[in-house]
Design a protein around this motif. Structure first.
Motif, mmCIF file in Angstrom:
data_model
loop_
_atom_site.group_PDB
_atom_site.id
_atom_site.type_symbol
_atom_site.label_atom_id
_atom_site.label_comp_id
_atom_site.label_asym_id
_atom_site.label_seq_id
_atom_site.Cartn_x
_atom_site.Cartn_y
_atom_site.Cartn_z
ATOM 1 N N UNK A 5 7.219 3.924 -10.079
ATOM 2 C CA UNK A 5 5.612 4.593 -10.134
ATOM 3 C C UNK A 5 5.470 5.401 -11.096
ATOM 4 N N UNK A 6 4.217 5.789 -12.298
ATOM 5 C CA UNK A 6 4.130 6.526 -12.460
ATOM 6 C C UNK A 6 2.995 7.793 -11.917
ATOM 7 N N UNK A 61 -3.259 9.658 -18.564
ATOM 8 C CA UNK A 61 -4.316 11.107 -17.955
ATOM 9 C C UNK A 61 -5.854 10.805 -17.487
ATOM 10 N N UNK A 62 -5.714 9.216 -17.395
ATOM 11 C CA UNK A 62 -7.451 8.678 -17.291
ATOM 12 C C UNK A 62 -6.912 8.602 -16.141
ATOM 13 N N UNK A 63 -8.057 9.268 -14.770
ATOM 14 C CA UNK A 63 -8.031 9.170 -13.616
ATOM 15 C C UNK A 63 -8.251 8.553 -13.323
ATOM 16 N N UNK A 64 -8.814 6.583 -14.298
ATOM 17 C CA UNK A 64 -9.106 5.552 -13.908
ATOM 18 C C UNK A 64 -8.236 4.402 -13.491
ATOM 19 N N UNK A 65 -7.052 5.427 -14.741
ATOM 20 C CA UNK A 65 -6.010 4.247 -14.324
ATOM 21 C C UNK A 65 -5.334 4.667 -12.884
ATOM 22 N N UNK A 66 -4.993 5.247 -11.288
ATOM 23 C CA UNK A 66 -4.085 5.568 -11.069
ATOM 24 C C UNK A 66 -5.126 4.859 -9.542
ATOM 25 N N UNK A 67 -3.744 4.089 -8.654
ATOM 26 C CA UNK A 67 -4.277 3.070 -7.871
ATOM 27 C C UNK A 67 -4.875 4.054 -6.593
ATOM 28 N N UNK A 68 -3.828 4.712 -6.156
ATOM 29 C CA UNK A 68 -3.790 5.720 -5.106
ATOM 30 C C UNK A 68 -3.697 6.923 -5.217
ATOM 31 N N UNK A 108 -1.563 11.650 -7.939
ATOM 32 C CA UNK A 108 -1.550 9.904 -7.939
ATOM 33 C C UNK A 108 -1.143 9.501 -8.333
ATOM 34 N N UNK A 109 -0.575 7.999 -7.547
ATOM 35 C CA UNK A 109 -0.303 6.892 -8.091
ATOM 36 C C UNK A 109 -0.104 6.012 -8.749
ATOM 37 N N UNK A 110 0.455 5.502 -9.702
ATOM 38 C CA UNK A 110 0.025 4.070 -11.008
ATOM 39 C C UNK A 110 1.144 2.922 -10.624
ATOM 40 N N UNK A 111 0.990 1.872 -10.257
ATOM 41 C CA UNK A 111 1.108 0.782 -10.147
ATOM 42 C C UNK A 111 2.163 0.439 -11.507
ATOM 43 N N UNK A 112 2.217 1.585 -12.785
ATOM 44 C CA UNK A 112 2.826 0.688 -13.602
ATOM 45 C C UNK A 112 4.394 1.922 -13.983
ATOM 46 N N UNK A 135 0.440 -1.377 -0.245
ATOM 47 C CA UNK A 135 -0.069 -0.202 0.058
ATOM 48 C C UNK A 135 0.855 1.323 -0.342
ATOM 49 N N UNK A 136 0.614 2.039 -0.523
ATOM 50 C CA UNK A 136 1.097 3.469 -0.879
ATOM 51 C C UNK A 136 -0.569 4.570 -0.061
ATOM 52 N N UNK A 137 0.786 5.968 0.692
ATOM 53 C CA UNK A 137 -0.155 6.576 1.656
ATOM 54 C C UNK A 137 0.424 8.053 0.305
ATOM 55 N N UNK A 138 -0.098 8.822 0.445
ATOM 56 C CA UNK A 138 -0.226 10.291 0.033
ATOM 57 C C UNK A 138 -0.646 11.081 0.405
ATOM 58 N N UNK A 139 0.114 11.643 0.863
ATOM 59 C CA UNK A 139 -0.380 13.148 1.522
ATOM 60 C C UNK A 139 0.631 14.682 0.244
ATOM 61 N N UNK A 140 -0.631 15.534 0.539
ATOM 62 C CA UNK A 140 -0.471 16.430 -0.400
ATOM 63 C C UNK A 140 -0.119 17.864 0.684
ATOM 64 N N UNK A 141 0.896 18.571 0.159
ATOM 65 C CA UNK A 141 1.185 19.508 1.062
ATOM 66 C C UNK A 141 1.235 20.701 0.315
ATOM 67 N N UNK A 142 1.077 22.153 0.381
ATOM 68 C CA UNK A 142 1.321 23.752 -0.486
ATOM 69 C C UNK A 142 0.034 24.463 -0.850
#
Length: 124
Positions: free
Chosen positions: A32-33, A106-113, A97-101, A1-8
């Motif tokens: 990852x992309x 550009x499609x958000x549906x392709x992203x996993x995290x 967002x992060x994609x496991x490939x 699993x990957x956790x992503x935290x944005x800031x700024x």
């Protein structure tokens, strides 16, 4: 699993700049992309920018091309979005967002995290 935290995120006047950061944890995202998306009230989530794992492939939405710059630091597990010449129409919640490939989409549906988002508000 990957956790992503944005800031700024924040409130700035039109013409100003902001730098968004995305910190990844849980596992390395160096292969990852990574991408940024945004969603304004009442609108669908839209693509902003994407960067391949190596940084060699970078694409931007036409609406931000020439004003925004995406970058990454794989050693720090970080992704950034430098936003210059900001406009009121850039107001939105910005998501990392992060994609496991290694493919670039550009499609958000392709992203996993996904991160929880950071609010960017540009005043006119």
């Amino acid at each position: 699993q990957v956790q992503l935290v944005e800031s700024g995120g924040g409130l700035v006047q039109a013409g100003g700049s902001l730098r968004l950061s995305c910190a990844a944890s849980g596992r390395t995202v160096s292969t990852y992309t990574m991408a940024w998306f945004r969603q304004a009230p009442g609108k669908e989530r839209e693509f902003v920018a994407v960067i391949s794992w190596s940084g060699r492939s970078i694409y931007y939405a036409d609406s931000v091309k020439g004003r925004f710059t995406i970058s990454r630091d794989n050693a720090k597990n970080m992704v950034y979005l430098q936003m210059n010449s900001l406009k009121p129409e850039d107001t939105a919640v910005y998501y990392c967002a992060s994609e496991r490939t290694t493919e670039v989409h550009r499609n958000p549906a392709a992203y996993d995290y996904w991160g929880q988002g950071t609010q960017v508000t540009i005043s006119s």
